[in-house]
Design an enzyme around this catalytic site. Structure first.
Site, PDB file in Angstrom:
ATOM      1  N   ALA A 118     -25.420 -18.444   1.362  1.00 27.10           N
ATOM      2  CA  ALA A 118     -24.830 -16.311   2.610  1.00 27.10           C
ATOM      3  C   ALA A 118     -26.070 -16.352   2.692  1.00 27.10           C
ATOM      4  O   ALA A 118     -27.480 -16.753   2.236  1.00 27.10           O
ATOM      5  CB  ALA A 118     -23.703 -15.849   1.930  1.00 27.10           C
ATOM      6  N   PHE A 119     -26.281 -15.148   3.708  1.00 23.67           N
ATOM      7  CA  PHE A 119     -27.227 -14.786   3.556  1.00 23.67           C
ATOM      8  C   PHE A 119     -27.861 -13.869   3.514  1.00 23.67           C
ATOM      9  O   PHE A 119     -29.701 -14.065   3.283  1.00 23.67           O
ATOM     10  CB  PHE A 119     -27.393 -13.916   5.033  1.00 23.67           C
ATOM     11  CG  PHE A 119     -26.900 -12.698   5.342  1.00 23.67           C
ATOM     12  CD1 PHE A 119     -26.324 -11.793   4.474  1.00 23.67           C
ATOM     13  CD2 PHE A 119     -28.748 -11.952   4.924  1.00 23.67           C
ATOM     14  CE1 PHE A 119     -26.264 -10.644   4.390  1.00 23.67           C
ATOM     15  CE2 PHE A 119     -28.289 -10.681   4.975  1.00 23.67           C
ATOM     16  CZ  PHE A 119     -26.962  -9.717   4.295  1.00 23.67           C
ATOM     17  N   LYS A 120     -27.869 -13.431   2.243  1.00 18.55           N
ATOM     18  CA  LYS A 120     -28.439 -13.176   1.110  1.00 18.55           C
ATOM     19  C   LYS A 120     -29.587 -13.587   0.850  1.00 18.55           C
ATOM     20  O   LYS A 120     -30.572 -13.605  -0.125  1.00 18.55           O
ATOM     21  CB  LYS A 120     -27.510 -13.020  -0.442  1.00 18.55           C
ATOM     22  CG  LYS A 120     -26.705 -11.709  -0.201  1.00 18.55           C
ATOM     23  CD  LYS A 120     -26.605 -10.907   0.242  1.00 18.55           C
ATOM     24  CE  LYS A 120     -25.627  -9.329  -0.101  1.00 18.55           C
ATOM     25  NZ  LYS A 120     -24.398 -10.200   1.154  1.00 18.55           N
ATOM     26  N   ASP A 121     -29.449 -15.654   0.514  1.00 16.00           N
ATOM     27  CA  ASP A 121     -30.959 -16.074   0.140  1.00 16.00           C
ATOM     28  C   ASP A 121     -31.744 -16.245   0.395  1.00 16.00           C
ATOM     29  O   ASP A 121     -33.365 -16.185   0.353  1.00 16.00           O
ATOM     30  CB  ASP A 121     -30.612 -17.317   0.317  1.00 16.00           C
ATOM     31  CG  ASP A 121     -29.412 -18.030  -0.500  1.00 16.00           C
ATOM     32  OD1 ASP A 121     -28.899 -17.807  -1.648  1.00 16.00           O
ATOM     33  OD2 ASP A 121     -28.289 -18.478  -0.133  1.00 16.00           O
TER      34      ASP A 121
END
Ligand SMILES: *Cc1c(COP(=O)(O)O)cnc(C)c1O
Length: 470
Positions: A118-121
């Site tokens: 997910a883009f949080k990485d």
């Protein structure tokens, strides 16, 4: 570069440097830190790179150059470059954030090739390294505590796993996250990361985290820290993919970005890319049924509704924490007025922008919403037309982009999660399960490690003390 709080008065004292802002997260007055000025792209890149165009940089080269002026002299450039390169080496795609065409003028920017899909990485992989580096310099340690209902917990744990000077405890509501999201947290093989299932709801978990931060003695004893989406360093790291995508697609032709939005951290980074000088036409806020932000853009009023659970849980949000940073700008840096509007919203459930503020907001942002039925329809249609699986968050973005698109406009929709992370919804929409990447499939077989604790601050604090190293 100095940072000030969104609640500071005009004529405030000197701001803080990046390293203090990184470790503090929230300002002591309860506000969010913002940079005192915004660096300009042209001069930053030109001086560093001669005449190279954006598209000639690798993702991590670009990231180090763009984050450089925000970090300023808090971290030396070689160390920053090394951390950024190391962070993005954990991504499965050589481009880090590849662009994929949906049609001639509509692209997907895939932000989900990191370790937890997910883009949080993208931000957390860098932020954890910055934390460790700064703690090393100060010969100090930190204990990160967080509450999660989904993607943030696993991304933070994965980023912190194995780091020398940080431990992390993440609370999730027992039985209320998806199986895959729970397993991503409970199967990590690192002695400094700890998943806790709390007998309660997500709100209970958030209240427990707040209570720990408010317990000053405990906070000091355990050196508590936070990496939630209000941390400025996360916004700074997210500016990069806007410049990256616009540079690759257009050079000088303006691009419109459509952003599946929850806490407003992602789209706020797009706003900063624009303020830095990137030719961005519009920023389109895509909401699910929890559409407080798209209503704000249409009506100029913040009006609370109850949170409704949807197929895109990471966007099921009542009030987006990062909105405060934009409001501070709309109030021309007047912290008192910003605080006043938010206080009114909290007490009365509604608050209105002035006509002039509403106009400024609408000049840059557009917004619309998609409900679950429409989201499934988009997922089915994209699969039928383009033979592509998309997750429900991304589908909200695609649907809103299609609806808001103007003739001839070049649109990039941000793809925020891997479809295999939301396999049930994908199967409902398309009749098929997307293939999970091996690293995601592997969590199904690994042994789980998770503490189960009551909804009780004393019990959680004892647990945090017991797992803390050093
Ligand atoms: C966190 C998240 C969002 C929302 O991003 P914000 O920065 O909170 O607006 C959207 N999609 C996915 C998959 C997420 O994990």
């Amino acid at each position: 570069m100095r940072y000030i709080s969104t609640r500071s008065e005009p004529g405030h004292g000197p701001g803080l440097a990046f390293d203090d802002v990184l470790l503090a997260g929230l300002a002591p007055d309860g506000g969010l830190y913002v940079p005192e000025h915004v660096p300009k792209l042209s001069s930053e890149l030109a001086s560093a790179a001669g005449s190279r165009r954006y598209s000639e940089f690798s993702y991590s080269e670009l990231a180090a150059r763009l984050m450089g002026p925000y970090v300023d002299d808090a971290v030396d450039r070689d160390a920053l470059e090394a951390m950024v390169a190391d962070a993005y080496a954990t991504f499965a795609h050589p481009d880090v954030c590849p662009l994929v065409a949906l049609d001639d003028d509509h692209w997907l920017l895939e932000l989900f090739h990191g370790p937890t899909f997910a883009f949080k990485d993208i931000a957390l992989q860098v932020v954890a390294r910055l934390f460790d580096h700064e703690l090393e310099r100060r010969d100090d340690r930190a204990m990160i505590v967080a509450a999660t209902s989904g993607d943030t917990g696993s991304a933070a744990m994965e980023a912190v796993a194995g780091r020398e000077r940080i431990d992390i405890v993440v609370l999730h509501p027992a039985g209320r996250t998806s199986e895959i999201q729970r397993r991503q947290m409970t199967t990590l093989d690192a002695s400094n990361v700890h998943a806790v299932a709390v007998d309660g709801t997500f709100d209970d978990c958030q209240d427990l985290v707040k209570a720990m931060f408010n317990d000053q003695a405990f906070r000091a004893e355990t050196k508590l820290a936070a990496v939630n989406s209000i941390n400025w360093a996360r916004v700074a790291a997210q500016i990069v993919y806007y410049v990256w995508a616009a540079g690759r697609l257009a050079d000088e032709r303006p691009v419109t970005f459509c952003v599946p939005t929850g806490n407003f951290g992602n789209v706020l980074a797009g706003h900063y890319a624009r303020r830095m000088g990137m030719p961005i036409e519009r920023l389109v806020i895509a909401s699910n049924t929890n559409d407080i932000l798209s209503r704000l853009i249409h009506t100029g009023e913040l009006a609370a509704h109850d949170v409704v659970p949807t197929l895109s849980p990471s966007m099921d949000i009542q009030i987006s924490s990062n909105l405060e940073r934009l409001l501070f700008e709309l109030f021309d840096g007047d912290g008192e007025a910003t605080t006043g509007l938010l206080a009114q919203f909290r007490s009365e459930g509604r608050a209105r922008l002035s006509a002039e503020q509403h106009e400024r907001l609408r000049a840059e942002f557009s917004g619309d919403r998609l409900d679950d039925r429409e989201t499934l329809e988009v997922m089915g249609r994209v699969h039928a037309d383009a033979r592509m699986f998309v997750d429900p968050h991304t589908a909200v973005g695609i649907g809103v982009a299609e609806r808001c698109r103007r003739p001839g406009e070049l649109v990039v929709t941000l793809a925020t999660a891997h479809p295999a992370k939301f396999g049930d919804a994908v199967e409902r929409a398309t009749g098929r399960l997307p293939d999970a990447p091996p690293a995601l499939a592997a969590v199904a077989d690994r042994p789980e490690r998770c503490a189960s604790l009551p909804n009780d601050v004393a019990a959680i604090e004892d647990f945090v003390r017991s797992v803390r190293r050093g």
